[in-house]
Design a protein around this motif. Structure first.
Motif, short mmCIF file in Angstrom:
data_model
loop_
_atom_site.label_atom_id
_atom_site.label_comp_id
_atom_site.label_asym_id
_atom_site.label_seq_id
_atom_site.Cartn_x
_atom_site.Cartn_y
_atom_site.Cartn_z
N ALA A 212 13.02 36.54 71.60
CA ALA A 212 11.81 37.02 70.94
C ALA A 212 11.62 38.51 71.20
O ALA A 212 11.86 38.99 72.31
CB ALA A 212 10.59 36.25 71.45
N GLY B 116 11.64 32.66 63.28
CA GLY B 116 10.26 32.22 63.54
C GLY B 116 9.39 33.41 63.87
O GLY B 116 9.87 34.53 64.03
N GLU C 137 5.22 34.56 65.65
CA GLU C 137 3.89 34.26 66.20
C GLU C 137 2.86 35.12 65.47
O GLU C 137 3.23 36.12 64.83
CB GLU C 137 3.86 34.56 67.70
CG GLU C 137 4.74 33.64 68.53
CD GLU C 137 4.69 33.97 70.02
OE1 GLU C 137 3.90 34.86 70.41
OE2 GLU C 137 5.44 33.35 70.79
N TYR D 294 10.97 35.78 66.34
CA TYR D 294 12.09 35.13 67.02
C TYR D 294 13.35 35.38 66.20
O TYR D 294 13.35 35.21 64.97
CB TYR D 294 11.83 33.62 67.16
CG TYR D 294 10.77 33.32 68.19
CD1 TYR D 294 11.12 32.98 69.50
CD2 TYR D 294 9.41 33.40 67.88
CE1 TYR D 294 10.15 32.72 70.46
CE2 TYR D 294 8.43 33.15 68.83
CZ TYR D 294 8.81 32.81 70.12
OH TYR D 294 7.84 32.57 71.07
N PHE E 284 10.97 25.51 68.70
CA PHE E 284 9.69 26.00 68.17
C PHE E 284 8.55 25.03 68.43
O PHE E 284 7.42 25.44 68.72
CB PHE E 284 9.82 26.28 66.67
CG PHE E 284 10.83 27.33 66.35
CD1 PHE E 284 10.98 28.44 67.16
CD2 PHE E 284 11.64 27.22 65.24
CE1 PHE E 284 11.91 29.42 66.87
CE2 PHE E 284 12.58 28.20 64.94
CZ PHE E 284 12.72 29.29 65.75
N THR F 278 5.26 25.96 70.67
CA THR F 278 3.90 25.77 70.18
C THR F 278 3.10 24.88 71.13
O THR F 278 1.91 25.13 71.39
CB THR F 278 3.93 25.16 68.76
OG1 THR F 278 4.56 26.11 67.89
CG2 THR F 278 2.54 24.85 68.24
N VAL G 102 4.17 29.00 67.15
CA VAL G 102 5.31 29.57 66.44
C VAL G 102 5.40 28.95 65.05
O VAL G 102 5.41 27.73 64.91
CB VAL G 102 6.62 29.33 67.22
CG1 VAL G 102 7.79 29.97 66.48
CG2 VAL G 102 6.50 29.90 68.62
#
Length: 336
Positions: free
Chosen positions: A93, A113, A115, A223, A241, A245, A285
């Motif tokens: 990340a 991915g 956030e 990500y 993921f 989360t 995520v």
């Protein structure tokens, strides 16, 4: 139907397709034997709270019992993505800028991915008694930052707001630890930095916030994965993921314990971690949406305009959900 409404509906379809690429899975389900890799190498930074908690609680190891999970810490995103490019890690990340520089350099990566934005988690710092009071006062000053990091784009946007050309400042490219040392010695005039380094400097005192990312950048967290890994182990990525989360939801519900665990693992002071968590929004995520792609493209275009990357890149080319990307491009093309 007017064109705006039509585009809105198509954009909603794009998001739905992207989400379908990997929706959260039930906690009890594990990646099957055909998908589970022999090893999963995860790159993380001290500020990657979800990843830190995942490692500290050994959740991923429990969720992927057939896979050997290893963890590699990096001081900043550019170093992490360099490791990704040479096969040292499989996923990691970073902030918004490192993947732009990496893609521009021809390094293989895929956005897999993201956030939610964290606009309060980065800042431009000066000393309390500094004569620098406005962004325009940065003219002619020495400003330290990690090259190719999210701090780099924050400084670009800050200078744009102040209507200062990039050439009006003296950039000093330093990794976070070296930049802090230079800042404390007075060898630089300003320091552009992100959490937890930003929070640690605040807690230590002798700093003043000139500006944060709010109103300047979204400061997205994304990500990235090695393309071959993403294409071969999609189910495993979905498991990662989902676990991330769940870690975020646990941290939101158990703030004090989360702070204690992060502090113990990272070596950061408890006060620093509490400061980081206080300005960190809930961070599940999710998929790489068209909005994230658009944000990333703005980052890339800004560096292209400044000739800080060699040529314009198309961020959508590096997004894992290829089908969603194509739909987004078709929706945009139909409205031109």
């Amino acid at each position: 139907m007017n064109s705006n409404a039509s585009f809105t509906r198509r954009a909603a379809l794009v998001v739905a397709i992207a989400a379908a690429a990997w929706s959260p899975l039930p906690p009890a389900r594990a990646a099957d034997a055909t998908d589970a890799p022999e090893q999963l190498r995860v790159g993380f930074q001290k500020g990657s709270i979800n990843l830190v908690l995942l490692k500290q609680r050994a959740t991923l190891e429990q969720r992927l019992p057939r896979t050997k999970v290893s963890w590699v810490e990096f001081p900043a995103g550019p170093q992490l993505l360099e490791a990704l490019a040479v096969g040292g890690i499989d996923i990691g990340a970073t902030g918004d800028t490192p993947p732009v520089f990496a893609q521009a350099a021809g390094k293989a990566l895929l956005y897999v991915g993201a956030e939610p934005p964290k606009p309060d988690a980065s800042a431009i710092l000066v000393k309390p008694d500094s004569p620098i009071r406005t962004l325009a006062d940065l003219k002619g000053r020495k400003v330290a930052l990690q090259k190719g990091s999210s701090a780099h784009f924050l400084l670009v946007r800050a200078l744009e707001k102040a209507q200062l050309p990039w050439s009006d400042i003296q950039t000093v490219y330093l990794p976070p630890a070296d930049a802090r040392a230079a800042f404390e010695k007075g060898a630089i005039d300003a320091w552009v930095i992100w959490d937890p380094y930003y929070a640690a400097a605040e807690i230590a005192g002798n700093t003043r916030v000139l500006a944060t990312s709010r109103g300047l950048t979204n400061n997205n967290s994304v990500y990235l994965a090695a393309p071959a890994f993403a294409r071969q182990h999609g189910e495993t990525l979905r498991q990662v993921f989902t676990a991330l989360t769940e870690a975020d939801a646990w941290a939101q519900a158990n703030r004090s314990e989360a702070a204690q665990r992060v502090a113990e693992f990272t070596g950061l002071s408890l006060a620093t971690v509490h400061r980081v968590l206080a300005r960190r929004p809930a961070s599940p995520v999710g998929p790489v949406t068209p909005q994230i792609v658009a944000d990333q493209q703005r980052v890339a275009d800004a560096f292209t305009a400044l000739q800080l990357i060699p040529a314009r890149i198309n961020v959508a080319d590096a997004v894992w959900a290829g089908a969603a990307t194509r739909v987004a491009q078709q929706a945009q093309a139909s409205n031109r």
